[in-house]
Scaffold this motif. Structure first.
Motif, PDB file in Angstrom:
ATOM      1  N   THR A 172      16.064   5.786  -0.812  1.00  0.00           N
ATOM      2  CA  THR A 172      16.357   6.453  -2.080  1.00  0.00           C
ATOM      3  C   THR A 172      15.119   7.222  -2.496  1.00  0.00           C
ATOM      4  N   ILE A 173      15.320   8.448  -3.001  1.00  0.00           N
ATOM      5  CA  ILE A 173      14.174   9.290  -3.351  1.00  0.00           C
ATOM      6  C   ILE A 173      14.333   9.829  -4.768  1.00  0.00           C
ATOM      7  N   PHE A 174      13.199   9.903  -5.482  1.00  0.00           N
ATOM      8  CA  PHE A 174      13.136  10.486  -6.816  1.00  0.00           C
ATOM      9  C   PHE A 174      12.253  11.720  -6.752  1.00  0.00           C
ATOM     10  N   LEU A 175      12.700  12.804  -7.374  1.00  0.00           N
ATOM     11  CA  LEU A 175      11.996  14.076  -7.328  1.00  0.00           C
ATOM     12  C   LEU A 175      11.429  14.411  -8.698  1.00  0.00           C
ATOM     13  N   PHE A 176      10.149  14.841  -8.727  1.00  0.00           N
ATOM     14  CA  PHE A 176       9.477  15.176  -9.982  1.00  0.00           C
ATOM     15  C   PHE A 176       8.782  16.522  -9.876  1.00  0.00           C
TER      16      PHE A 176
ATOM     17  N   ASN B  51       2.752  22.337  -0.954  1.00  0.00           N
ATOM     18  CA  ASN B  51       3.496  22.442  -2.210  1.00  0.00           C
ATOM     19  C   ASN B  51       4.271  21.186  -2.577  1.00  0.00           C
ATOM     20  N   TRP B  52       4.241  20.162  -1.726  1.00  0.00           N
ATOM     21  CA  TRP B  52       4.944  18.929  -2.061  1.00  0.00           C
ATOM     22  C   TRP B  52       4.246  17.721  -1.437  1.00  0.00           C
ATOM     23  N   LYS B  53       4.463  16.577  -2.067  1.00  0.00           N
ATOM     24  CA  LYS B  53       3.952  15.304  -1.568  1.00  0.00           C
ATOM     25  C   LYS B  53       5.092  14.301  -1.590  1.00  0.00           C
ATOM     26  N   CYS B  54       5.134  13.427  -0.607  1.00  0.00           N
ATOM     27  CA  CYS B  54       6.159  12.391  -0.546  1.00  0.00           C
ATOM     28  C   CYS B  54       5.500  11.052  -0.252  1.00  0.00           C
ATOM     29  N   ILE B  55       5.816  10.049  -1.070  1.00  0.00           N
ATOM     30  CA  ILE B  55       5.162   8.739  -0.980  1.00  0.00           C
ATOM     31  C   ILE B  55       6.221   7.647  -1.100  1.00  0.00           C
ATOM     32  N   GLN B  56       6.140   6.633  -0.270  1.00  0.00           N
ATOM     33  CA  GLN B  56       6.948   5.434  -0.480  1.00  0.00           C
ATOM     34  C   GLN B  56       6.168   4.498  -1.397  1.00  0.00           C
ATOM     35  N   PHE B  57       6.801   4.087  -2.497  1.00  0.00           N
ATOM     36  CA  PHE B  57       6.093   3.240  -3.450  1.00  0.00           C
ATOM     37  C   PHE B  57       6.701   1.842  -3.552  1.00  0.00           C
ATOM     38  N   GLY B  58       7.872   1.618  -2.940  1.00  0.00           N
ATOM     39  CA  GLY B  58       8.461   0.297  -3.040  1.00  0.00           C
ATOM     40  C   GLY B  58       9.713   0.155  -2.204  1.00  0.00           C
ATOM     41  N   GLU B  59      10.351  -1.001  -2.378  1.00  0.00           N
ATOM     42  CA  GLU B  59      11.631  -1.280  -1.736  1.00  0.00           C
ATOM     43  C   GLU B  59      12.579  -1.868  -2.761  1.00  0.00           C
ATOM     44  N   TYR B  60      13.831  -1.456  -2.688  1.00  0.00           N
ATOM     45  CA  TYR B  60      14.874  -2.019  -3.531  1.00  0.00           C
ATOM     46  C   TYR B  60      15.972  -2.543  -2.620  1.00  0.00           C
ATOM     47  N   LEU B  61      16.257  -3.843  -2.718  1.00  0.00           N
ATOM     48  CA  LEU B  61      17.222  -4.495  -1.826  1.00  0.00           C
ATOM     49  C   LEU B  61      16.889  -4.200  -0.372  1.00  0.00           C
ATOM     50  N   ASN B  62      15.584  -4.273  -0.063  1.00  0.00           N
ATOM     51  CA  ASN B  62      15.055  -4.116   1.295  1.00  0.00           C
ATOM     52  C   ASN B  62      15.205  -2.710   1.854  1.00  0.00           C
TER      53      ASN B  62
ATOM     54  N   LYS C 246       0.856  -1.183   0.000  1.00  0.00           N
ATOM     55  CA  LYS C 246       0.000   0.000   0.000  1.00  0.00           C
ATOM     56  C   LYS C 246       0.890   1.231   0.000  1.00  0.00           C
ATOM     57  N   MET C 247       0.337   2.359  -0.470  1.00  0.00           N
ATOM     58  CA  MET C 247       1.112   3.590  -0.502  1.00  0.00           C
ATOM     59  C   MET C 247       1.251   4.167   0.905  1.00  0.00           C
ATOM     60  N   LEU C 248       2.456   4.639   1.199  1.00  0.00           N
ATOM     61  CA  LEU C 248       2.713   5.281   2.482  1.00  0.00           C
ATOM     62  C   LEU C 248       3.062   6.739   2.229  1.00  0.00           C
ATOM     63  N   SER C 249       2.286   7.655   2.814  1.00  0.00           N
ATOM     64  CA  SER C 249       2.514   9.090   2.625  1.00  0.00           C
ATOM     65  C   SER C 249       3.238   9.675   3.828  1.00  0.00           C
ATOM     66  N   PHE C 250       4.074  10.689   3.568  1.00  0.00           N
ATOM     67  CA  PHE C 250       4.866  11.315   4.618  1.00  0.00           C
ATOM     68  C   PHE C 250       4.665  12.829   4.574  1.00  0.00           C
ATOM     69  N   GLU C 251       4.400  13.404   5.733  1.00  0.00           N
ATOM     70  CA  GLU C 251       4.268  14.851   5.835  1.00  0.00           C
ATOM     71  C   GLU C 251       5.505  15.499   6.434  1.00  0.00           C
ATOM     72  N   HIS C 252       6.393  14.691   7.015  1.00  0.00           N
ATOM     73  CA  HIS C 252       7.607  15.219   7.641  1.00  0.00           C
ATOM     74  C   HIS C 252       8.806  14.442   7.102  1.00  0.00           C
ATOM     75  N   LEU C 253       9.810  15.159   6.635  1.00  0.00           N
ATOM     76  CA  LEU C 253      10.966  14.527   6.029  1.00  0.00           C
ATOM     77  C   LEU C 253      11.783  13.730   7.036  1.00  0.00           C
ATOM     78  N   THR C 254      11.678  14.073   8.297  1.00  0.00           N
ATOM     79  CA  THR C 254      12.420  13.331   9.323  1.00  0.00           C
ATOM     80  C   THR C 254      11.920  11.896   9.453  1.00  0.00           C
ATOM     81  N   ALA C 255      10.737  11.596   8.904  1.00  0.00           N
ATOM     82  CA  ALA C 255      10.184  10.242   8.992  1.00  0.00           C
ATOM     83  C   ALA C 255      10.766   9.309   7.933  1.00  0.00           C
ATOM     84  N   LEU C 256      11.505   9.855   6.966  1.00  0.00           N
ATOM     85  CA  LEU C 256      12.083   9.017   5.921  1.00  0.00           C
ATOM     86  C   LEU C 256      13.265   8.232   6.477  1.00  0.00           C
TER      87      LEU C 256
END
Length: 308
Positions: free
Chosen positions: A25-29, A72-83, A10-20
Motif C-alpha cells: 500500500t502506498i501513500f502519495l504526498f 523529482n520523487w522519493k519512495c520509502i517503506q516505513f512500516g507493515e500493516y497485516l504483514n 529501519k527505513m528502506l528507500s526505493f529508486e525503482h518502482l518495480t522493486a515495490l
C-alpha cells in the motif's frame, strides 16, 4: 487496528518502482498535501491509499511517474500493516504531480488530486485515517529534517534504525513527536468549552496546549488552563492518549474540576470560553478526536446521574 501496524526497524528507500511489493500500500504526498483517488463506487470520500496491485497504480500512476526524473520523487517503506509493506512516495515542489480524470484509459472515471492533510479529519476511524496519519507524520519529519541540525550536511537514512543520520558528524534524528495536553474542565453540570482563533466560526472545544521542557503533564495541564482561561483547577486525572499527526502531536487527555477564578481568556490563542450544559452545546469537534471523546464522556457522565 493500530496493533496491526508495525513501524520498520529501519527505513528502506526505493529508486525503482518495480522493486515495490505487489501486495503493498502506498501513500502519495506533495507540498504538505496528500494525493488521493476518487473512488469508482460513487463515494464522495476519496481514497487516501493506493494498492500497488491495483489497475490505477499499474496502468495510470506508474507510467506517469516513470516519465519523471528520480530526482523529482522519493519512495520509502516505513512500516507493515497485516504483514504487507506500507510505502510513502513524495514529489518535489516543482513536479506538481497530478493525474486528472481522462488522462489515461478511455473509460477511466477516477482521478488523482491533492487534498489538504486536515481533510483526513472528515474520515471515520479506520485504515484510511489511521495509516494515512502515520504516513503524513513520517513524511513531514523526513522533509523537515533533510539537513543535519548540527553541521548542515544532508542527512541519509540510518542503516541500523528508523532514523535520519548525518554522514559527516554522525548526528542522529529520530521521528519528531510533540506531546500536548488536552483538558476537559467541569464545574458541576457544566463543561468549559473554548473557541480557538484557528477554529472555524462557532466551533468550540476543550482546552489544549503543548508541554514545556521540564514540565510534568499535570503541571502542563494546570499552566495551560491558567494561561489561556485564567482559572485554577483541581482533581486532575488522566483520561487517554491519541496520536494526532497534524503534523506530529501526541495528545494526552485529562479531566479536571474548576477550583477557583472566573474565565478570562488570553485573547491570543483563545477568543472566547464559556461554561456549557449538555443541552447548550455549540458546534463540536470531529468524532475522531480525543477532544470529542472527552466531551462525550462528560455527557455520558451527566446522563447517568440520578435526576433531581
Amino acid at each position: 487496528m493500530v496493533n496491526d501496524f508495525n513501524l520498520c526497524s529501519k527505513m528502506l528507500s526505493f529508486e525503482h518502482l518495480t522493486a515495490l511489493e505487489p501486495t503493498g500500500t502506498i501513500f502519495l504526498f506533495q507540498n504538505n498535501n496528500i494525493l488521493a483517488l476518487k473512488q469508482n463506487n460513487g463515494s464522495r470520500i476519496p481514497l487516501f491509499f493506493i494498492k500497488t496491485n491495483s489497475k490505477e497504480w499499474k496502468n495510470e500512476i506508474v507510467p506517469q511517474i516513470e516519465q519523471l526524473s528520480h530526482l523529482n520523487w522519493k519512495c520509502i517503506q516505513f512500516g507493515e500493516y497485516l504483514n504487507e509493506p506500507v510505502y510513502i512516495m513524495y514529489f518535489s515542489k516543482e513536479t506538481n504531480f497530478k493525474i486528472m480524470e481522462g488522462s489515461g484509459s478511455d473509460n477511466s472515471n477516477y482521478y488523482l488530486k491533492d487534498y489538504p492533510i486536515r481533510y483526513l479529519i472528515r474520515l471515520e476511524p479506520g485504515f484510511n485515517l489511521l495509516i494515512a496519519g502515520i504516513a503524513f507524520h513520517i513524511y513531514t519529519w523526513i522533509t523537515t529534517h533533510k539537513y543535519c541540525g548540527v553541521c548542515g550536511i544532508k542527512t541519509i537514512a540510518s542503516p541500523s534504525e528508523f532514523a535520519l543520520k548525518c554522514p559527516d558528524c554522525s548526528h542522529v534524528e529520530y521521528p519528531l513527536i510533540s506531546p500536548a495536553v488536552i483538558i476537559a474542565i467541569t464545574k458541576g453540570d457544566k463543561i468549559l468549552l473554548a473557541h480557538n482563533n484557528q477554529f472555524p466560526p462557532n466551533l468550540y472545544s476543550v482546552v489544549a496546549g503543548f508541554v514545556n521542557p521540564g514540565e510534568t503533564l499535570e503541571e502542563a495541564v494546570a499552566r495551560e488552563v491558567k494561561e489561556e482561561i485564567g482559572i485554577t483547577i483541581k482533581n486532575i486525572a488522566y483520561f487517554e492518549s491519541q496520536p494526532w499527526p497534524f503534523p506530529n502531536s501526541l495528545m494526552l487527555a485529562f479531566t479536571a474540576e474548576w477550583s477557583e477564578g472566573v474565565i478570562k481568556v488570553d485573547n491570543n490563542e483563545i477568543h472566547d470560553a464559556k461554561w456549557f450544559k449538555c443541552d447548550e452545546f455549540p458546534q463540536l469537534p470531529s468524532s475522531i478526536s480525543v477532544a470529542r471523546k472527552l466531551i462525550d464522556h462528560f455527557v455520558s457522565t451527566q446522563s447517568s446521574k440520578p435526576q433531581k
